[in-house]
Design a protein around this motif. Structure first.
Motif, PDB file in Angstrom:
ATOM      1  N   ALA A   1       0.802  -1.021  -0.016  1.00 22.37           N
ATOM      2  CA  ALA A   1      -0.047  -0.066   0.118  1.00 22.37           C
ATOM      3  C   ALA A   1       0.799   1.186  -0.040  1.00 22.37           C
ATOM      4  O   ALA A   1       1.622   1.466   1.039  1.00 22.37           O
ATOM      5  CB  ALA A   1      -0.880  -0.057   1.157  1.00 22.37           C
ATOM      6  N   ILE A   2       0.970   2.093  -1.119  1.00 19.15           N
ATOM      7  CA  ILE A   2       1.947   2.979  -1.265  1.00 19.15           C
ATOM      8  C   ILE A   2       1.202   4.354  -1.349  1.00 19.15           C
ATOM      9  O   ILE A   2       0.259   4.597  -1.639  1.00 19.15           O
ATOM     10  CB  ILE A   2       2.946   2.934  -2.403  1.00 19.15           C
ATOM     11  CG1 ILE A   2       1.784   2.524  -3.565  1.00 19.15           C
ATOM     12  CG2 ILE A   2       3.848   1.475  -2.284  1.00 19.15           C
ATOM     13  CD1 ILE A   2       2.419   3.062  -5.068  1.00 19.15           C
ATOM     14  N   VAL A   3       2.263   5.312  -0.868  1.00 25.91           N
ATOM     15  CA  VAL A   3       1.937   6.604  -1.080  1.00 25.91           C
ATOM     16  C   VAL A   3       3.180   7.220  -1.544  1.00 25.91           C
ATOM     17  O   VAL A   3       3.997   7.103  -1.089  1.00 25.91           O
ATOM     18  CB  VAL A   3       1.715   7.480   0.207  1.00 25.91           C
ATOM     19  CG1 VAL A   3       1.402   8.835   0.253  1.00 25.91           C
ATOM     20  CG2 VAL A   3       0.585   6.721   0.949  1.00 25.91           C
ATOM     21  N   GLY A   4       2.955   7.991  -2.679  1.00 26.69           N
ATOM     22  CA  GLY A   4       4.096   9.095  -3.144  1.00 26.69           C
ATOM     23  C   GLY A   4       3.770  10.629  -2.897  1.00 26.69           C
ATOM     24  O   GLY A   4       2.583  10.796  -3.007  1.00 26.69           O
ATOM     25  N   SER A   5       4.913  11.122  -3.063  1.00 26.21           N
ATOM     26  CA  SER A   5       4.780  12.577  -2.887  1.00 26.21           C
ATOM     27  C   SER A   5       6.370  12.965  -3.223  1.00 26.21           C
ATOM     28  O   SER A   5       7.289  12.568  -2.642  1.00 26.21           O
ATOM     29  CB  SER A   5       4.422  13.081  -1.584  1.00 26.21           C
ATOM     30  OG  SER A   5       4.771  14.295  -1.438  1.00 26.21           O
ATOM     31  N   ASP A   6       6.370  14.007  -4.115  1.00 25.07           N
ATOM     32  CA  ASP A   6       7.887  14.438  -4.217  1.00 25.07           C
ATOM     33  C   ASP A   6       7.906  16.171  -3.626  1.00 25.07           C
ATOM     34  O   ASP A   6       8.713  16.842  -3.740  1.00 25.07           O
ATOM     35  CB  ASP A   6       8.076  14.601  -5.562  1.00 25.07           C
ATOM     36  CG  ASP A   6       7.068  14.902  -6.740  1.00 25.07           C
ATOM     37  OD1 ASP A   6       6.043  15.317  -5.994  1.00 25.07           O
ATOM     38  OD2 ASP A   6       7.100  14.365  -7.995  1.00 25.07           O
ATOM     39  N   LYS A   7       6.829  16.159  -2.750  1.00 27.81           N
ATOM     40  CA  LYS A   7       6.702  17.586  -1.816  1.00 27.81           C
ATOM     41  C   LYS A   7       7.141  17.127  -0.538  1.00 27.81           C
ATOM     42  O   LYS A   7       6.685  16.238  -0.040  1.00 27.81           O
ATOM     43  CB  LYS A   7       5.375  18.261  -1.967  1.00 27.81           C
ATOM     44  CG  LYS A   7       5.393  18.609  -3.493  1.00 27.81           C
ATOM     45  CD  LYS A   7       4.240  19.663  -3.586  1.00 27.81           C
ATOM     46  CE  LYS A   7       4.027  20.129  -5.084  1.00 27.81           C
ATOM     47  NZ  LYS A   7       3.357  18.933  -5.775  1.00 27.81           N
ATOM     48  N   GLU A   8       7.839  18.015   0.046  1.00 25.28           N
ATOM     49  CA  GLU A   8       8.157  17.937   1.580  1.00 25.28           C
ATOM     50  C   GLU A   8       6.998  18.722   2.384  1.00 25.28           C
ATOM     51  O   GLU A   8       6.536  19.834   1.880  1.00 25.28           O
ATOM     52  CB  GLU A   8       9.606  18.394   1.916  1.00 25.28           C
ATOM     53  CG  GLU A   8      10.270  17.534   1.076  1.00 25.28           C
ATOM     54  CD  GLU A   8      11.876  17.866   1.985  1.00 25.28           C
ATOM     55  OE1 GLU A   8      12.383  19.089   2.032  1.00 25.28           O
ATOM     56  OE2 GLU A   8      12.524  16.724   2.153  1.00 25.28           O
ATOM     57  N   VAL A   9       6.540  18.422   3.425  1.00 26.28           N
ATOM     58  CA  VAL A   9       5.797  18.840   4.209  1.00 26.28           C
ATOM     59  C   VAL A   9       6.314  19.126   5.602  1.00 26.28           C
ATOM     60  O   VAL A   9       7.381  18.327   5.967  1.00 26.28           O
ATOM     61  CB  VAL A   9       4.198  18.359   4.497  1.00 26.28           C
ATOM     62  CG1 VAL A   9       3.632  18.429   2.973  1.00 26.28           C
ATOM     63  CG2 VAL A   9       4.395  16.861   4.760  1.00 26.28           C
ATOM     64  N   ASP A  10       5.773  19.865   6.432  1.00 26.98           N
ATOM     65  CA  ASP A  10       6.209  20.188   7.622  1.00 26.98           C
ATOM     66  C   ASP A  10       5.632  19.499   8.725  1.00 26.98           C
ATOM     67  O   ASP A  10       4.402  19.382   8.955  1.00 26.98           O
ATOM     68  CB  ASP A  10       5.874  21.994   8.061  1.00 26.98           C
ATOM     69  CG  ASP A  10       6.877  22.268   9.227  1.00 26.98           C
ATOM     70  OD1 ASP A  10       7.982  22.716   8.644  1.00 26.98           O
ATOM     71  OD2 ASP A  10       6.795  22.164  10.199  1.00 26.98           O
ATOM     72  N   VAL A  11       6.442  18.502   9.381  1.00 28.56           N
ATOM     73  CA  VAL A  11       5.892  17.998  10.694  1.00 28.56           C
ATOM     74  C   VAL A  11       6.510  18.358  11.875  1.00 28.56           C
ATOM     75  O   VAL A  11       7.573  17.864  12.246  1.00 28.56           O
ATOM     76  CB  VAL A  11       5.886  16.280  10.345  1.00 28.56           C
ATOM     77  CG1 VAL A  11       5.165  15.615  11.991  1.00 28.56           C
ATOM     78  CG2 VAL A  11       5.027  16.014   9.343  1.00 28.56           C
ATOM     79  N   GLY A  12       5.874  19.103  12.835  1.00 30.36           N
ATOM     80  CA  GLY A  12       6.647  19.434  13.871  1.00 30.36           C
ATOM     81  C   GLY A  12       7.906  20.182  13.748  1.00 30.36           C
ATOM     82  O   GLY A  12       8.799  19.685  14.488  1.00 30.36           O
TER      83      GLY A  12
END
Ligand code: GDP
Ligand code: MG
Length: 296
Positions: free
Chosen positions: A224-235
């Motif tokens: 079960a995959i998720v792809g993303s070439d963007k970075e997001v902010d986590v804490g």
């Protein structure tokens, strides 16, 4: 040490030779458009193999058959070179009648075997170029129900010709429970239809750590995959992921999806294995059936 021969170093020698020559791998991605194929390839190899949609020329004509596009990139990490070829199949499953969608893809895989066979049969076999497909990621739409007839037909037709790796696309659109049930249903469909998908092999002499690693990988199939070439902010930390009102799904977090396990199998632990299986089993069986038909 009298009589000490030093065979133990043979694997290292092979390794050093490949490091010098560089590695080569050909990956095919198949699935309906919009399922995140290009994004996943970029995420897997941490590269912009596919330019952003915004920079792309709009295409006005819609092709009548499944197109086959090939993109190559030389990537390097810690001095190790990889020549990566990605074969994309935009348009798969997008037509009014998709009955034969698998055909141009199978033909492409077999044409690559033919090209290899032709080189093997030459007098001078020094410079054989291997353009065979070493793995095929098949993207399953995250419906949460079961496989579609098109999925089953594709996998049936292609199994035995290529290392099939089924993945659940955009799994961030499903809940954990939905994924669990969907995976079970997919595996049932695969078993019922006797479809042979790629399984990391187990060897008698594997150490316990490797055995456990393989078991962990196998337990995640279909990934079960998720792809993303963007970075997001986590804490305050930047991670690759997808942002939702309720939080962030992190691509590289094993608790969030199976991306890490897929990458581990494809790149870190089983890349050579996939190539060997392609050569020794899949290509060999194609070659033999071709000989039997009097092809060569
Ligand atoms: P392709 O047509 O299969 O190559 O799909 P693309 O990679 O072009 O992605 C199509 C759209 O889906 C884009 O807007 C992506 O940002 C989005 N997308 C890609 N991967 C994912 C994912 O894992 N989850 C979600 N929710 N969206 C994704
Ligand atoms: Mg694409």
């Amino acid at each position: 040490l009298a009589g000490y021969v030093g065979f133990h170093n043979l694997p290292n020698q092979v390794h050093r030779k490949s490091v010098k020559k560089g590695f080569q791998f050909t990956l095919m991605v198949v699935g309906e458009s919009g399922l995140g194929k290009s994004t996943l390839v970029n995420t897997l190899f941490n590269t912009s193999l596919y330019p952003n949609k915004e920079n792309k020329e709009p295409t006005h004509e819609s092709p009548k058959t499944v197109e086959i596009q090939t993109i190559s990139a030389d990537i390097e990490e810690n001095g190790v070179k990889l020549k990566l070829t990605v074969i994309d199949t935009p348009g798969f499953g997008d037509f009014v009648n998709n009955e034969e969608s698998w055909r141009p893809i199978l033909e492409n895989i077999e044409a690559r075997y033919d090209a290899y066979l032709e080189q093997e049969n030459r007098v001078n076999r020094k410079r054989i170029v291997d353009t065979r497909v070493h793995a095929c990621l098949y993207f399953i739409a995250p419906t949460g129900h079961s496989l579609k007839p098109l999925d089953i037909e594709f996998m049936k037709q292609l199994a035995g010709r290529v290392n099939l790796i089924p993945v659940i696309a955009k799994s961030d659109t499903l809940t954990e429970d939905e994924i669990k049930a969907f995976k079970a249903r997919i595996l049932e469909d695969i078993a019922y239809n006797k479809i042979q998908i790629y399984q990391p092999p187990m060897y008698d002499n594997d150490d316990p750590e490797t055995v456990q690693e393989n078991k962990d990988i196998i337990s995640r199939i279909p990934f079960a995959i998720v792809g993303s070439d963007k970075e997001v902010d986590v804490g305050g930390k930047k991670v690759r992921g997808r942002k939702y009102p309720w939080g962030v799904i992190e691509v590289d977090n094993e608790d969030h999806c199976d991306f890490v396990k897929l990458r581990q199998m494809l790149v870190r632990t089983h890349m050579e294995e996939l190539k060997e299986y392609t050569n020794e089993v899949l290509y060999e069986s194609y070659r033999i059936s071709k000989l039997a038909r009097g092809g060569y």
